[in-house]
Scaffold this motif. Structure first.
Motif, mmCIF file in Angstrom:
data_model
loop_
_atom_site.group_PDB
_atom_site.id
_atom_site.type_symbol
_atom_site.label_atom_id
_atom_site.label_comp_id
_atom_site.label_asym_id
_atom_site.label_seq_id
_atom_site.Cartn_x
_atom_site.Cartn_y
_atom_site.Cartn_z
ATOM 1 N N VAL A 110 0.246 74.656 69.227
ATOM 2 C CA VAL A 110 1.026 75.495 68.306
ATOM 3 C C VAL A 110 1.039 76.910 68.868
ATOM 4 O O VAL A 110 0.053 77.367 69.450
ATOM 5 N N CYS A 111 2.159 77.555 68.710
ATOM 6 C CA CYS A 111 2.242 78.951 69.148
ATOM 7 C C CYS A 111 2.997 79.751 68.101
ATOM 8 O O CYS A 111 3.835 79.229 67.361
ATOM 9 N N ILE A 114 11.938 91.873 71.400
ATOM 10 C CA ILE A 114 10.559 92.039 71.853
ATOM 11 C C ILE A 114 9.780 90.857 71.293
ATOM 12 O O ILE A 114 9.806 90.605 70.088
ATOM 13 N N VAL A 115 9.094 90.115 72.154
ATOM 14 C CA VAL A 115 8.398 88.901 71.726
ATOM 15 C C VAL A 115 6.943 88.941 72.185
ATOM 16 O O VAL A 115 6.670 89.197 73.367
ATOM 17 N N GLU A 116 6.039 88.698 71.260
ATOM 18 C CA GLU A 116 4.651 88.445 71.624
ATOM 19 C C GLU A 116 4.335 86.996 71.280
ATOM 20 O O GLU A 116 4.511 86.562 70.143
ATOM 21 N N MET A 117 3.848 86.266 72.269
ATOM 22 C CA MET A 117 3.459 84.864 72.070
ATOM 23 C C MET A 117 1.947 84.748 72.032
ATOM 24 O O MET A 117 1.239 85.289 72.883
ATOM 25 N N LEU A 118 1.464 84.050 71.025
ATOM 26 C CA LEU A 118 0.060 83.665 70.947
ATOM 27 C C LEU A 118 -0.002 82.147 70.832
ATOM 28 O O LEU A 118 0.806 81.548 70.109
ATOM 29 N N ILE A 119 -0.953 81.529 71.536
ATOM 30 C CA ILE A 119 -1.108 80.070 71.491
ATOM 31 C C ILE A 119 -2.524 79.778 71.010
ATOM 32 O O ILE A 119 -3.433 79.504 71.810
#
Length: 350
Positions: free
Chosen positions: A226-227, A206-211
């Motif tokens: 950057v993320c 399970i992946v949550e990406m924030l940039i």
């Protein structure tokens, strides 16, 4: 409090993808399946707060999370507080069941009538205090508390924004400034947990990406970004003979594969990364078991039972020693509430 996230969400929604969007909050920092009893509470916990009066909202700190502590430091300095860094505490000095101060690794003794500890309760009572100063019954309770959030973290530098198949383009778009969750269904989340239980890590995490650089251009050079990748599920404790130092490459490969399956340019755009396994989180940040919440957020470790039953009032059995971190009520999340509540107890002299 006892429901699973799935049973709770089934009562409100029909669409599996909508359930997954909300169900993600049930497994953030929670080494569990959305079918695990009590996971509905963890979902609720993540929407307790507010930002600028907007309930349930989360915010981004311009300048990074360090901007928050810098602001706190400035406020403290204006009130005459002395702040020392690079002053690692080796032990807490106890006499007649009352705190006397702390001893630094340099050997310096700092005397104090009150000590507020922001480390995990397990670290506090098992590593910083002599066993003879901790009552046996309390020590047993601390020893039996559960830690391990199943969290793996990647901080990544990118040459360009992710080009998502469903929303093509590397030019800045609205979705790049959002939390991007890669876990399409609750079944996907359940499988990730089952994989981790069996082999130590999820084949499809399970992946949550924030940039954050899309909303704060001070964080990266022009044209680059950057993320952060916040990932579940990864076993806090591996089977005998295995170490996260050895298995990190496999975990990273699984995470990058998931992101690349949605944004094919992602892997080639990586300029560098910092990898934090559960073991790294413990060694570098003092998070017992890599637990970002300083202890499992389950019914038996909440409210009056946080960190252990009968000690939910920001102190243990040692006079003058207070719990001000996420191991105290109301638990994890960047709220500042454990510290605020502990400060009020200290000021009342209780």
């Amino acid at each position: 409090m006892t429901k699973s996230a799935r049973s709770f969400l089934d009562g409100w929604f029909e669409n599996e993808h909508i359930k997954a969007v909300f169900g993600f909050d049930a497994v953030v920092g929670n080494y569990a399946s959305p079918d695990t009893p009590g996971s509905a509470y963890v979902l609720l916990h993540h929407v307790f707060g507010e930002l600028d009066g907007e309930k349930g909202a989360w915010g981004h700190a311009v300048g990074g999370m360090g901007a928050i502590t810098q602001t706190m430091a400035q406020a403290c300095s204006e009130h005459g507080v002395e702040i020392r860094t690079d002053a690692e505490v080796a032990s807490i000095t106890i006499k007649d069941k009352a705190v006397m101060g702390v001893v630094l690794t340099s050997g310096e003794l700092i005397t104090a009538h009150s000590v507020a500890a922001n480390v995990t309760p397990k670290m506090l009572y098992q590593q910083l205090i002599s066993p003879e100063d901790v009552p046996n019954d309390f020590a047993q309770k601390i020893a039996s508390t559960r830690y391990g959030s199943g969290t793996f973290r990647l901080n990544v530098a990118l040459s360009e924004l992710p080009d998502f198949t469903c929303l093509p383009g590397t030019d800045l778009q609205e979705h790049h400034q959002s939390g991007i969750i890669m876990a399409p269904t609750l079944e996907y989340m359940d499988r990730a947990f089952m994989d981790a239980k069996q082999q130590g890590w999820a084949n499809k995490p399970i992946v949550e990406m924030l940039i954050p650089s899309t909303v704060d251009d001070s964080l990266a050079p022009a044209g680059q970004h950057v993320c952060s990748l916040f990932c579940q599920q990864f076993a806090p404790t591996l089977s005998a003979g295995q170490s996260w130092d050895d298995l990190k490459p496999k975990a990273v490969e699984a995470i990058v594969s998931v992101v690349s399956s949605h944004a094919p340019n992602f892997k080639a755009s990586i300029l560098g990364m910092r990898v934090l396994s559960p073991l790294d989180l413990e060694r570098e940040l003092g998070l017992t078991g890599g637990d970002i919440f300083h202890g499992a957020m389950t019914l038996d470790q909440l409210w009056a039972a946080r960190p252990v039953f009968d000690y939910g009032d920001y102190r243990g059995p040692i006079r003058g020693l207070y719990h001000c971190g996420s191991g105290a009520h109301p638990g994890g999340g960047v709220t500042g509430l454990p510290g605020k509540n502990a400060a009020e107890v200290i000021l009342m002299g209780k």
